[in-house]
Design a protein around this motif. Structure first.
Motif, short mmCIF file in Angstrom:
data_model
loop_
_atom_site.label_atom_id
_atom_site.label_comp_id
_atom_site.label_asym_id
_atom_site.label_seq_id
_atom_site.Cartn_x
_atom_site.Cartn_y
_atom_site.Cartn_z
N SER A 1 -14.59 -15.69 -36.69
CA SER A 1 -15.29 -15.07 -35.55
C SER A 1 -16.80 -15.18 -35.70
CB SER A 1 -14.95 -13.58 -35.45
OG SER A 1 -13.55 -13.40 -35.35
N VAL A 2 -17.46 -15.22 -34.53
CA VAL A 2 -18.90 -15.02 -34.50
C VAL A 2 -19.13 -13.68 -33.80
CG1 VAL A 2 -21.11 -15.82 -33.58
CG2 VAL A 2 -19.46 -17.48 -34.52
N VAL A 3 -19.81 -12.77 -34.48
CA VAL A 3 -20.04 -11.43 -33.95
C VAL A 3 -21.49 -11.34 -33.46
CG1 VAL A 3 -20.03 -8.95 -34.45
CG2 VAL A 3 -18.34 -10.46 -35.54
N HIS A 4 -21.63 -11.04 -32.16
CA HIS A 4 -22.96 -10.88 -31.56
C HIS A 4 -23.29 -9.40 -31.47
CE1 HIS A 4 -23.41 -15.09 -30.32
NE2 HIS A 4 -22.08 -15.06 -30.18
N HIS A 5 -24.47 -9.01 -31.98
CA HIS A 5 -24.93 -7.61 -31.87
C HIS A 5 -25.81 -7.53 -30.64
CE1 HIS A 5 -23.63 -6.39 -35.99
NE2 HIS A 5 -23.57 -7.71 -36.10
N GLU A 6 -25.28 -6.88 -29.60
CA GLU A 6 -25.94 -6.86 -28.30
C GLU A 6 -26.49 -5.48 -27.98
OE1 GLU A 6 -23.71 -10.21 -25.86
OE2 GLU A 6 -22.87 -8.22 -25.57
N PRO A 7 -27.53 -5.42 -27.15
CA PRO A 7 -28.06 -4.10 -26.77
C PRO A 7 -27.02 -3.28 -26.00
CG PRO A 7 -29.08 -5.87 -25.48
CD PRO A 7 -28.29 -6.53 -26.56
N VAL A 8 -27.01 -1.98 -26.22
CA VAL A 8 -26.07 -1.10 -25.52
C VAL A 8 -26.39 -1.02 -24.03
CG1 VAL A 8 -25.34 1.31 -25.31
CG2 VAL A 8 -25.47 0.25 -27.56
N GLY A 9 -27.68 -1.13 -23.66
CA GLY A 9 -28.04 -1.09 -22.24
C GLY A 9 -29.24 -0.22 -21.98
N VAL A 10 -29.11 0.66 -20.98
CA VAL A 10 -30.22 1.56 -20.62
C VAL A 10 -30.09 2.86 -21.45
CG1 VAL A 10 -31.24 2.97 -18.78
CG2 VAL A 10 -30.45 0.64 -18.30
N VAL A 11 -31.18 3.22 -22.11
CA VAL A 11 -31.20 4.40 -22.96
C VAL A 11 -31.96 5.54 -22.28
CG1 VAL A 11 -32.06 5.33 -25.17
CG2 VAL A 11 -31.11 2.99 -25.06
N GLY A 12 -31.36 6.72 -22.26
CA GLY A 12 -32.05 7.93 -21.84
C GLY A 12 -32.43 8.69 -23.10
N ALA A 13 -33.74 8.86 -23.34
CA ALA A 13 -34.20 9.51 -24.57
C ALA A 13 -34.84 10.85 -24.23
CB ALA A 13 -35.19 8.62 -25.29
N ILE A 14 -34.37 11.90 -24.87
CA ILE A 14 -34.90 13.25 -24.62
C ILE A 14 -35.43 13.79 -25.94
CG2 ILE A 14 -34.31 15.59 -23.88
CD1 ILE A 14 -32.19 14.32 -22.06
N THR A 15 -36.71 14.15 -25.94
CA THR A 15 -37.37 14.46 -27.22
C THR A 15 -37.97 15.86 -27.22
OG1 THR A 15 -39.39 13.41 -26.41
CG2 THR A 15 -37.89 12.04 -27.71
N PRO A 16 -38.12 16.45 -28.42
CA PRO A 16 -38.71 17.79 -28.56
C PRO A 16 -40.20 17.71 -28.86
CG PRO A 16 -37.74 17.19 -30.63
CD PRO A 16 -37.61 15.97 -29.72
N TRP A 17 -40.80 18.86 -29.11
CA TRP A 17 -42.25 18.97 -29.26
C TRP A 17 -42.73 18.99 -30.69
CZ3 TRP A 17 -42.01 23.23 -32.15
CH2 TRP A 17 -40.95 24.12 -31.91
N ASN A 18 -41.83 19.11 -31.68
CA ASN A 18 -42.33 19.43 -33.03
C ASN A 18 -43.00 18.25 -33.74
OD1 ASN A 18 -39.64 18.50 -33.09
ND2 ASN A 18 -39.30 19.37 -35.10
N TYR A 19 -42.48 17.03 -33.54
CA TYR A 19 -43.18 15.81 -33.96
C TYR A 19 -43.21 14.92 -32.73
CZ TYR A 19 -42.97 17.52 -38.69
OH TYR A 19 -43.14 18.31 -39.80
N PRO A 20 -44.05 15.24 -31.74
CA PRO A 20 -43.85 14.73 -30.38
C PRO A 20 -43.92 13.20 -30.26
CG PRO A 20 -45.96 15.88 -30.58
CD PRO A 20 -45.20 16.14 -31.85
N LEU A 21 -44.85 12.56 -30.97
CA LEU A 21 -44.89 11.10 -30.85
C LEU A 21 -43.86 10.45 -31.77
CD1 LEU A 21 -46.07 8.59 -29.58
CD2 LEU A 21 -47.86 8.59 -31.33
N HIS A 22 -43.72 10.98 -32.96
CA HIS A 22 -42.73 10.41 -33.89
C HIS A 22 -41.35 10.35 -33.26
CE1 HIS A 22 -40.26 9.61 -37.36
NE2 HIS A 22 -39.65 10.76 -37.20
N GLN A 23 -40.96 11.44 -32.59
CA GLN A 23 -39.60 11.46 -32.06
C GLN A 23 -39.42 10.49 -30.89
OE1 GLN A 23 -40.17 15.47 -32.32
NE2 GLN A 23 -38.58 15.87 -33.83
N ILE A 24 -40.48 10.24 -30.15
CA ILE A 24 -40.41 9.21 -29.10
C ILE A 24 -40.28 7.83 -29.74
CG2 ILE A 24 -41.76 8.03 -27.30
CD1 ILE A 24 -42.86 10.84 -26.54
#
Ligand code: NAP
Ligand code: MG
Length: 462
Positions: A130-153
């Motif tokens: 087999s040849v296994v292709h690692h493909e993107p899952v698609g559209v991501v919804g990311a919800i982040t908190p405030w404690n490390y605000p840029l790191h978590q994004i």
């Protein structure tokens, strides 16, 4: 502070669908530092549509080109490091040095690591016939908190983009300004329109609309266990992939052979940093009975030093929450040896660095995540007792073990039910997988394991 009055959607700042706004407050002086639009389901829909439209192009982009965009984004963040630090200080309240050394610097390192990974990861592998292709899952919804605000994004957006996914981010309502700065950096880095989109607003409105949107394939959430449960349930109903980075109640286990003073001092610093608002903080210190009184003396002295050095907690609500936990600790019979529930200043959402002695494993302050500068010191009688206490919560995010001999510490750490353990003060590694056992979450962030969260496989047989 600079604030955009629109949403970053499809490569530009678009007017919000509704007229409501969110006020951003500096928790150190309670002054309003900016206003951003409060997104609605309509804004989320526009952002998800843009992300879906951009997906075929971005997912088909050669990994080397995605790597080049991420490298440019790393550079754009570095060029803004000072502005990022000032913005986080204004909306989170963290002291300027911490904002520079952690809130601005760590996301640059993480973005750099994914620029490298995008270029070197084997998106195609051979498994027998087999040849296994690692493909993107698609559209991501990311919800982040405030404690490390840029790191978590960045810990979500960098691997998602490296994988070939497109993203819609809903940042915490308390810290949207650094998220807007990130969108500016994305724009400057030449990331194609629609690949990254930002909708500011409230969790139960914009956040929930993002989770429920049928155009989202994967929801990645960091925050409280209560909201995480709701999100996992909604994602489960729609058979969406979900990644959850939730709370913790991590143990700092000091074995009798350890350098006690160092273990206690580093342990106190770990809890007080970022005013205790760190999901992986070692908020339970476990000390052998024979060293307990000595450890308490060291901990009280160490905590007193932080009196004027830590920032406020993020909001009045969070301050009230933390003070409620301190009062509960007293009511349940724990003994205060530093700090207490009284606000140390009249203005600003400050909490005194607080240390409790005589904490037993079943007390609320030994079981629940407080998310403030509050340390509980517990005693154990032998190693088995220490292990039972360390593993005796619903969480399993992080931890620490200290011993005279590294092998002794490792042997203990390997029996802990937790996602990462620092041995004798080991340093944070931005490429090591970060995530929880038990109710601390599902999935891993950072490094190659974080990238894998955003990939799915297609196998071709020959
Ligand atoms: P939270 O409510 O879980 O917030 C995390 C994110 O989820 C925010 O962007 C939030 O939006 C959003 N959200 C809230 N309700 C939502 C919903 N129904 N659907 C979709 N998204 C939603 O956390 P919090 O209220 O800020 O903090 C409460 C406690 O959570 C803290 O005291 C701490 O114990 C824990 N916490 C843990 C972490 C961590 O790193 N594991 C981080 C932050 C907080 P809003 O900003 O508008 O609320
Ligand atoms: Mg909230």
């Amino acid at each position: 502070m600079k604030a955009h009055d629109g949403m970053y959607i499809d490569g530009g700042w678009r007017p919000a669908a509704g007229g409501d706004t969110v006020e951003v407050v500096n928790p150190a002086d309670e002054q309003i530092v900016g206003r951003v639009p409060a997104g609605t389901a309509e804004d989320v829909d526009a952002a998800v549509r843009a992300a879906r439209a951009a997906l075929p192009g971005w997912s088909a982009t050669a990994p080397a080109e995605r790597a080049a965009r991420l490298a440019a984004l790393r550079d754009a963040l570095e060029a803004r490091a000072e502005e990022i630090a000032e913005t986080v200080t204004a909306e989170l309240g963290s002291p300027p040095k911490l904002s520079q050394a952690v809130h601005a610097a760590v996301p640059i390192a993480v973005m750099g690591s994914y620029a490298e990974l995008a270029a070197t990861y084997a998106f195609e592998e051979k498994v027998g016939n087999s040849v296994v292709h690692h493909e993107p899952v698609g559209v991501v919804g990311a919800i982040t908190p405030w404690n490390y605000p840029l790191h978590q994004i960045v810990a979500k957006v960098a691997p998602a983009l490296a994988a070939g996914c497109t993203v819609v981010v809903k940042p915490a309502e308390d810290t949207p300004l650094v998220a807007q700065l990130f969108a500016e950096a994305v724009h400057e880095a030449g990331v194609p329109a629609g690949v990254f989109n930002l909708v500011t607003g409230l969790g139960p409105v914009a956040g929930q609309a993002l989770v429920e949107h049928p155009g989202v394939d994967l929801v990645s959430f960091t925050g409280s266990t209560a909201v995480g449960q709701k999100i996992a349930a909604a994602a489960g109903a729609a058979i969406k992939k979900v990644a959850l980075e939730l709370g913790g109640k991590s143990a700092n286990v000091i074995l009798p052979s350890a350098d006690l003073a160092r273990a206690v001092n580093v342990g106190v610093a770990n809890v007080m940093s970022n005013s205790g608002q760190t999901c992986s903080a070692w908020t339970r210190m476990l000390v052998h009975t024979s060293q307990y009184e000595e450890a308490l003396g060291l901990a009280a002295t160490a905590a007193a030093k932080y009196g004027d050095r830590i920032g406020p907690v993020v909001s009045a609500r969070q301050q009230a929450r933390v003070r409620g936990y301190i009062e509960k600790g007293i009511a349940e019979g724990a003994r205060l040896i530093a700090g207490g529930p009284e606000a140390p200043r009249e203005r600003g959402y400050f909490v005194s660095p607080t240390v409790f002695a005589d904490v037993t494993p079943d007390m609320t302050i030994a079981q629940e995540e407080i998310f403030g500068p509050v340390l509980s010191v517990l005693r154990y009688t032998d190693e088995e007792d220490a292990l039972r206490i360390a593993n005796g919560t619903v969480y399993g995010l992080a931890g620490a073990v200290w011993a005279g001999d590294e092998a002794e510490a490792v042997a203990f750490a390997r029996r802990m039910e937790t996602g990462q353990v620092d041995i004798n003060g080991g340093r944070f590694n931005p490429r090591a997988p970060f995530g929880g056992y038990k109710q601390s979450g599902v999935g891993r962030e950072l490094g190659v394991h974080g990238l894998a969260e955003y990939l799915q496989t297609q196998s071709l047989q020959f």
